[in-house]
Scaffold this active site. Structure first.
Site, PDB file in Angstrom:
ATOM      1  N   GLN A   1       1.233  -7.411  -8.442  1.00 10.97           N
ATOM      2  CA  GLN A   1       2.056  -7.175  -7.163  1.00 10.97           C
ATOM      3  C   GLN A   1       1.441  -7.573  -5.933  1.00 10.97           C
ATOM      4  O   GLN A   1       0.221  -7.721  -5.596  1.00 10.97           O
ATOM      5  CB  GLN A   1       1.879  -5.601  -6.922  1.00 10.97           C
ATOM      6  CG  GLN A   1       2.080  -4.731  -5.638  1.00 10.97           C
ATOM      7  CD  GLN A   1       1.807  -3.297  -5.583  1.00 10.97           C
ATOM      8  OE1 GLN A   1       0.799  -3.152  -6.113  1.00 10.97           O
ATOM      9  NE2 GLN A   1       2.817  -2.483  -5.181  1.00 10.97           N
TER      10      GLN A   1
ATOM     11  N   GLU B   1       5.511   3.790  -7.782  1.00  7.44           N
ATOM     12  CA  GLU B   1       4.024   3.812  -8.202  1.00  7.44           C
ATOM     13  C   GLU B   1       3.528   5.035  -8.027  1.00  7.44           C
ATOM     14  O   GLU B   1       2.559   5.471  -8.719  1.00  7.44           O
ATOM     15  CB  GLU B   1       3.570   2.599  -7.300  1.00  7.44           C
ATOM     16  CG  GLU B   1       2.092   2.379  -7.383  1.00  7.44           C
ATOM     17  CD  GLU B   1       1.727   1.140  -6.316  1.00  7.44           C
ATOM     18  OE1 GLU B   1       2.362   0.691  -5.541  1.00  7.44           O
ATOM     19  OE2 GLU B   1       0.501   0.831  -6.579  1.00  7.44           O
TER      20      GLU B   1
HETATM   21  C1  LIG Z   1      -7.987  -0.455  -6.822  1.00 10.68           C
HETATM   22  C2  LIG Z   1      -6.799  -1.062  -5.905  1.00 10.68           C
HETATM   23  C3  LIG Z   1      -6.081  -1.805  -6.384  1.00 10.68           C
HETATM   24  C4  LIG Z   1      -5.218  -2.344  -5.337  1.00 10.68           C
HETATM   25  N1  LIG Z   1      -4.263  -3.317  -5.850  1.00 10.68           N
HETATM   26  C5  LIG Z   1      -3.131  -3.921  -5.210  1.00 10.68           C
HETATM   27  C6  LIG Z   1      -2.284  -4.883  -5.916  1.00 10.68           C
HETATM   28  O1  LIG Z   1      -2.358  -4.925  -7.097  1.00 10.68           O
HETATM   29  N2  LIG Z   1      -1.594  -5.591  -4.898  1.00 10.68           N
HETATM   30  C7  LIG Z   1      -1.366  -5.160  -3.425  1.00 10.68           C
HETATM   31  O2  LIG Z   1      -0.645  -5.695  -2.963  1.00 10.68           O
HETATM   32  N3  LIG Z   1      -2.520  -4.427  -3.043  1.00 10.68           N
HETATM   33  C8  LIG Z   1      -3.398  -3.784  -3.757  1.00 10.68           C
HETATM   34  N4  LIG Z   1      -4.249  -2.905  -3.203  1.00 10.68           N
HETATM   35  C9  LIG Z   1      -4.447  -2.960  -1.913  1.00 10.68           C
HETATM   36  C10 LIG Z   1      -3.891  -1.548  -1.202  1.00 10.68           C
HETATM   37  O3  LIG Z   1      -2.551  -1.461  -1.328  1.00 10.68           O
HETATM   38  C11 LIG Z   1      -4.496  -1.467   0.165  1.00 10.68           C
HETATM   39  O4  LIG Z   1      -6.017  -1.705   0.159  1.00 10.68           O
HETATM   40  C12 LIG Z   1      -3.881  -0.390   0.968  1.00 10.68           C
HETATM   41  O5  LIG Z   1      -2.719  -0.353   1.193  1.00 10.68           O
HETATM   42  C13 LIG Z   1      -4.847  -0.238   2.227  1.00 10.68           C
HETATM   43  O6  LIG Z   1      -4.684  -1.265   3.003  1.00 10.68           O
HETATM   44  P1  LIG Z   1      -6.132  -2.136   3.586  1.00 10.68           P
HETATM   45  O7  LIG Z   1      -7.080  -2.167   2.496  1.00 10.68           O
HETATM   46  O8  LIG Z   1      -5.759  -3.260   4.410  1.00 10.68           O
HETATM   47  O9  LIG Z   1      -6.569  -1.028   4.600  1.00 10.68           O
HETATM   48  P2  LIG Z   1      -6.169  -0.760   6.205  1.00 10.68           P
HETATM   49  O10 LIG Z   1      -4.833  -0.634   6.202  1.00 10.68           O
HETATM   50  O11 LIG Z   1      -6.708  -1.769   6.969  1.00 10.68           O
HETATM   51  O12 LIG Z   1      -6.672   0.749   6.392  1.00 10.68           O
HETATM   52  C14 LIG Z   1      -8.114   1.042   6.657  1.00 10.68           C
HETATM   53  C15 LIG Z   1      -8.262   2.502   7.063  1.00 10.68           C
HETATM   54  O13 LIG Z   1      -7.486   2.678   8.087  1.00 10.68           O
HETATM   55  C16 LIG Z   1      -6.726   4.038   7.658  1.00 10.68           C
HETATM   56  N5  LIG Z   1      -5.104   3.857   8.306  1.00 10.68           N
HETATM   57  C17 LIG Z   1      -4.440   2.584   8.526  1.00 10.68           C
HETATM   58  N6  LIG Z   1      -3.436   2.867   9.223  1.00 10.68           N
HETATM   59  C18 LIG Z   1      -3.420   4.160   9.325  1.00 10.68           C
HETATM   60  C19 LIG Z   1      -2.462   5.117  10.209  1.00 10.68           C
HETATM   61  N7  LIG Z   1      -1.309   4.589  10.670  1.00 10.68           N
HETATM   62  N8  LIG Z   1      -2.920   6.649  10.187  1.00 10.68           N
HETATM   63  C20 LIG Z   1      -4.073   7.024   9.848  1.00 10.68           C
HETATM   64  N9  LIG Z   1      -4.941   6.151   9.235  1.00 10.68           N
HETATM   65  C21 LIG Z   1      -4.677   4.736   9.101  1.00 10.68           C
HETATM   66  C22 LIG Z   1      -6.424   3.900   5.986  1.00 10.68           C
HETATM   67  O14 LIG Z   1      -6.056   4.712   5.848  1.00 10.68           O
HETATM   68  C23 LIG Z   1      -7.760   3.504   5.918  1.00 10.68           C
HETATM   69  O15 LIG Z   1      -8.671   4.479   5.746  1.00 10.68           O
HETATM   70  C24 LIG Z   1      -5.325  -2.369  -4.025  1.00 10.68           C
HETATM   71  C25 LIG Z   1      -6.201  -1.498  -3.491  1.00 10.68           C
HETATM   72  C26 LIG Z   1      -7.292  -0.889  -4.366  1.00 10.68           C
HETATM   73  C27 LIG Z   1      -8.183   0.049  -3.867  1.00 10.68           C
END
Ligand SMILES: Cc1cc2nc3c(=O)[nH]c(=O)nc-3n(C[C@H](O)[C@H](O)[C@H](O)COP(=O)(O)OP(=O)(O)OC[C@H]3O[C@@H](n4cnc5c(N)ncnc54)[C@H](O)[C@@H]3O)c2cc1C
Length: 405
Positions: free
Chosen positions: A133, A251
């Site tokens: 993905q 998902e």
């Molecule tokens: C085990 C695992 C597998 C994954 N596999 C995939 C994959 O195969 N493909 C893929 O594309 N992605 C994958 N991901 C990525 C995942 O989709 C992202 O980590 C997730 O969407 C959060 O984005 P970020 O890490 O950039 O954190 P950020 O978006 O930077 O968020 C950081 C923090 O801020 C909070 N936050 C952000 N925006 C808001 C808001 N509007 N209101 C309140 N709180 C907020 C979040 O909750 C979090 O606590 C995976 C993640 C994990 C942990």
């Protein structure tokens, strides 16, 4: 009509199963026993996975949630529920085929062209092709619409440049379903296009990300002038956001973990009642604090199970899982994490030796046999609050689209 409980004795829902459904449940049990005759247990390895998948294919059950027209068995929600319950209790995965099976296939049913359906679905069903993905990017996680990977149409091809991150299993995948930006619109969601990209195409480079436990699951994927034919676009150009959201609801619906939590709760009750130091762990069920918290988690699990069944019934009636999939994901993650915490409590000091992967040392073989897998599950389970959209983001969706605040 025969009355039976389908969530186990302590955790009963008292749903009425028809005689046909009871026959179906017995058929499921017979398949499990024939494929892994007791006392043999599914070990999660590739050989066992292949054996299970072969049995499912022969039975016509490999795409158990697929519509009949695409090779699925056409089960009712109750049959799917029974299936998940029985196979999870036996330690088996309800589906084989990874992200292709559970996430991309429903999208191809809804948005794929007949050519795309004919080309990709059989390989997913037969587990010949693995998918990953490509949604998240540096700077585009929760705020996915800010993604910057660009796709430019040149003749019959899109030329894609950009970077994806946290791409689970990219190093084992043959294809990636990917969100790209094809135009800059005032509403950012409007310029996104959903493309399928061959991971062997020139310009695709996989950079491993090794996590703190020493394992390789994540990757960063760079795309430098990658060419993918127009025929690999799912949906229309600029309408990828609708496709992407549809995929996320599938998902998240798959992240309710009801059967897993049900099985964990049953096994916690076994582990939690044995005398301290025995194979079973500590006598914690006699502690009103512990048993009260466990009972409360089980009550919430019952409510979640009913919500899941309701959602699956709507899907079976032709609907798509909507924003309520965020409720399933949020509560499902919360409950399964609490269940794994109960196991850590039961393991007591025997939970401590299971960090050695980080240091490279051999794990110590002490304590009850279930301690190691359950403590590993506890640690891995933390990531579920982030994967597929963080808890905070699910709360925002529920507030906006379910509670309409
Ligand atoms: C085990 C695992 C597998 C994954 N596999 C995939 C994959 O195969 N493909 C893929 O594309 N992605 C994958 N991901 C990525 C995942 O989709 C992202 O980590 C997730 O969407 C959060 O984005 P970020 O890490 O950039 O954190 P950020 O978006 O930077 O968020 C950081 C923090 O801020 C909070 N936050 C952000 N925006 C808001 C808001 N509007 N209101 C309140 N709180 C907020 C979040 O909750 C979090 O606590 C995976 C993640 C994990 C942990």
């Amino acid at each position: 009509m025969t009355k039976t409980t389908i969530l186990g004795e302590r955790l009963s829902m008292n749903l009425s199963l028809s005689d046909d459904e009871i026959r179906f449940r017995d058929e499921v049990r017979a398949l499990i026993d024939a494929t892994f005759p007791p006392p043999e247990r599914y070990d999660g390895g590739r050989d066992h996975e292949r054996r299970w998948h072969k049995a499912l294919l022969e039975k016509g059950w490999a795409g158990n949630k697929w519509p009949v027209e695409f090779g699925g068995p056409g089960w009712t929600p109750t049959q799917n529920f029974i299936w998940e319950r029985e196979v999870t209790a036996a330690g088996l995965p309800p589906q084989v085929g990874g992200m292709g099976m559970g996430m991309l296939a429903p999208i191809l049913f809804a948005y794929g062209s007949p050519e795309q359906q004919a080309r990709f679905l059989p390989d997913i069903l037969e587990d010949r092709v693995r998918w990953c993905q490509g949604y998240s990017e540096p700077g585009a996680g929760s705020d996915l619409a800010s993604l910057r990977t660009r796709a430019v149409l040149q003749g019959d091809y899109y030329v894609v440049d950009g970077e994806k991150v946290w791409t689970s299993g990219a190093h084992r995948a043959d294809w990636m379903f990917c969100l790209t930006r094809t135009s800059d619109e005032p509403k950012r969601q409007a310029g996104i296009t959903f493309l399928l990209i061959d991971m062997r195409a020139p310009g695709v480079t996989i950079h491993p990300i090794i996590s703190i436990d020493g394992r390789h699951m994540f990757n960063r994927v760079t795309l430098d002038g990658v060419r993918t034919p127009v025929g690999n676009r799912v949906g229309r150009e600029g309408e990828g956001w609708t496709v992407a959201k549809g995929l996320l609801t599938h998902e998240r619906t798959g992240q309710a973990f009801v059967s897993l939590s049900t099985d964990l709760s049953r096994r916690i009750r076994e582990a939690g009642q044995a005398p301290a130091g025995s194979e079973g762990g500590a006598d914690l069920l006699g502690d009103p604090g512990f048993s009260g918290r466990l009972a409360w988690a089980e009550i919430e699990l019952q409510a979640l199970a009913i919500t899941e069944l309701r959602t699956l019934s709507e899907v079976a009636a032709g609907g798509a899982p909507g924003a309520q999939s965020s409720t399933l994901k949020l509560k499902g993650t919360d409950i399964v994490q609490r269940m794994t915490e109960f196991f850590v409590e039961c393991a007591g000091p025997y939970a401590a030796p299971w960090f050695p992967e980080a240091s490279g040392a051999e794990p110590l073989d002490i304590g009850p046999s279930w301690a190691r897998p359950e403590v590993v599950r506890y640690f891995e389970g933390r990531a579920a609050s982030i994967a597929g959209g963080s808890d905070e983001v699910q709360r925002n969706i529920i507030a906006k689209h379910v509670l309409r605040l």
